[in-house]
Motif scaffolding. Sequence first.
Motif, PDB file in Angstrom:
ATOM      1  N   UNK A  87      37.557  -5.870  45.737  1.00 55.65           N
ATOM      2  CA  UNK A  87      37.840  -4.809  44.780  1.00 55.65           C
ATOM      3  C   UNK A  87      36.567  -4.495  43.992  1.00 55.65           C
ATOM      4  N   UNK A  88      36.673  -3.647  42.989  1.00 49.90           N
ATOM      5  CA  UNK A  88      35.499  -3.212  42.233  1.00 49.90           C
ATOM      6  C   UNK A  88      34.783  -4.382  41.559  1.00 49.90           C
ATOM      7  N   UNK A  89      35.533  -5.309  40.994  1.00 43.83           N
ATOM      8  CA  UNK A  89      34.917  -6.446  40.315  1.00 43.83           C
ATOM      9  C   UNK A  89      34.192  -7.361  41.296  1.00 43.83           C
ATOM     10  N   UNK A  90      34.773  -7.550  42.460  1.00 41.84           N
ATOM     11  CA  UNK A  90      34.129  -8.380  43.476  1.00 41.84           C
ATOM     12  C   UNK A  90      32.866  -7.698  43.995  1.00 41.84           C
ATOM     13  N   UNK A  91      32.918  -6.383  44.190  1.00 43.26           N
ATOM     14  CA  UNK A  91      31.723  -5.654  44.597  1.00 43.26           C
ATOM     15  C   UNK A  91      30.614  -5.815  43.562  1.00 43.26           C
ATOM     16  N   UNK A  92      30.977  -5.713  42.287  1.00 44.78           N
ATOM     17  CA  UNK A  92      29.993  -5.900  41.231  1.00 44.78           C
ATOM     18  C   UNK A  92      29.405  -7.294  41.246  1.00 44.78           C
ATOM     19  N   UNK A 180      24.434  -2.421  47.660  1.00 43.64           N
ATOM     20  CA  UNK A 180      24.407  -3.312  48.813  1.00 43.64           C
ATOM     21  C   UNK A 180      24.059  -2.565  50.087  1.00 43.64           C
ATOM     22  N   UNK A 181      24.542  -1.351  50.213  1.00 42.64           N
ATOM     23  CA  UNK A 181      24.221  -0.552  51.396  1.00 42.64           C
ATOM     24  C   UNK A 181      22.716  -0.304  51.486  1.00 42.64           C
ATOM     25  N   UNK A 182      22.102  -0.018  50.344  1.00 41.24           N
ATOM     26  CA  UNK A 182      20.667   0.199  50.329  1.00 41.24           C
ATOM     27  C   UNK A 182      19.896  -1.058  50.692  1.00 41.24           C
ATOM     28  N   UNK A 183      20.337  -2.204  50.183  1.00 44.57           N
ATOM     29  CA  UNK A 183      19.669  -3.462  50.514  1.00 44.57           C
ATOM     30  C   UNK A 183      19.831  -3.794  51.988  1.00 44.57           C
ATOM     31  N   UNK A 184      20.984  -3.471  52.526  1.00 37.88           N
ATOM     32  CA  UNK A 184      21.243  -3.709  53.941  1.00 37.88           C
ATOM     33  C   UNK A 184      20.340  -2.830  54.806  1.00 37.88           C
ATOM     34  N   UNK A 185      20.224  -1.577  54.447  1.00 39.59           N
ATOM     35  CA  UNK A 185      19.404  -0.642  55.218  1.00 39.59           C
ATOM     36  C   UNK A 185      17.923  -0.998  55.160  1.00 39.59           C
ATOM     37  N   UNK A 186      17.516  -1.672  54.081  1.00 41.23           N
ATOM     38  CA  UNK A 186      16.128  -2.092  53.924  1.00 41.23           C
ATOM     39  C   UNK A 186      15.896  -3.522  54.410  1.00 41.23           C
ATOM     40  N   UNK A 187      16.895  -4.083  55.087  1.00 42.95           N
ATOM     41  CA  UNK A 187      16.803  -5.413  55.692  1.00 42.95           C
ATOM     42  C   UNK A 187      16.571  -6.524  54.658  1.00 42.95           C
ATOM     43  N   UNK A 188      17.010  -6.278  53.422  1.00 43.37           N
ATOM     44  CA  UNK A 188      16.891  -7.290  52.375  1.00 43.37           C
ATOM     45  C   UNK A 188      18.041  -8.284  52.419  1.00 43.37           C
ATOM     46  N   UNK A 189      19.164  -7.839  52.943  1.00 43.65           N
ATOM     47  CA  UNK A 189      20.332  -8.701  53.087  1.00 43.65           C
ATOM     48  C   UNK A 189      21.002  -8.426  54.431  1.00 43.65           C
ATOM     49  N   UNK A 190      21.899  -9.321  54.805  1.00 45.34           N
ATOM     50  CA  UNK A 190      22.794  -9.102  55.938  1.00 45.34           C
ATOM     51  C   UNK A 190      24.228  -9.215  55.432  1.00 45.34           C
ATOM     52  N   UNK A 191      25.127  -8.506  56.073  1.00 41.70           N
ATOM     53  CA  UNK A 191      26.556  -8.622  55.780  1.00 41.70           C
ATOM     54  C   UNK A 191      27.250  -8.921  57.099  1.00 41.70           C
ATOM     55  N   UNK A 192      27.870 -10.085  57.195  1.00 36.24           N
ATOM     56  CA  UNK A 192      28.523 -10.493  58.435  1.00 36.24           C
ATOM     57  C   UNK A 192      29.947 -10.961  58.136  1.00 36.24           C
TER      58      UNK A 192
END
Length: 207
Positions: A87-92, A180-192
């Motif tokens: 939810x929003x709080x978890x995303x934050x 998070x989407x921006x960090x993912x696109x810049x290869x700073x993080x992964x989401x699996x």
Amino acid sequence: MRTHTKETQANLTPEMALQILKEGNARFAQNVNMNRDLLQQLSETSEGQFPFAVILSCIDSRTSAELIFDQGLGDLFSIRIAGNIADEDILGSMEFACKVAGAKIIVVLGHTGCGAIKSACDNIQFGNFTALVKKLRIAVARVRDPATNRNSQNSEFVENVARENVFETITHIKHKSEVLRGMLENFQIAIVGGMYDTQTGLVDFYQ
């Protein structure tokens, strides 16, 4: 085993972070956990923390991330909610963990035999739990197979919904968090994603 420092965290890539989790899970499943001095780690983290991963998992008592991945104090940001939804709080919380605190990977971790998923399959409703089930019902609706016996008594259906819910949560994270989407696109993080087997102790990762 010492806890992560600012330097060791900074030197990790998302791929390296995932490998650490895989190796830790293998140790857990084989009951050869790494020797740790938790009091030493308590002291080492008293002035700050540098976790390398965020684990979003269910509240199920069998799914403690630190145990499943054989990690110690200061290694993981652990977020737990029934059905591992975001939810929003978890995303934050995830945004803070990655953008501010430097975590390299987010793992959405479902598990076999999930009670919340079974409740969603049966459309159980009561109190505030009704709103949570409504979110999980998105995954229920998207599972096409099997076409019959679509309830908690059908283990195949339950596990298919649990897996689909992991994918749905990952999609939700990417869609709803520009950070998070921006960090993912810049290869700073992964989401699996991953599915924890409560019988074997092993995590099957989805990449």
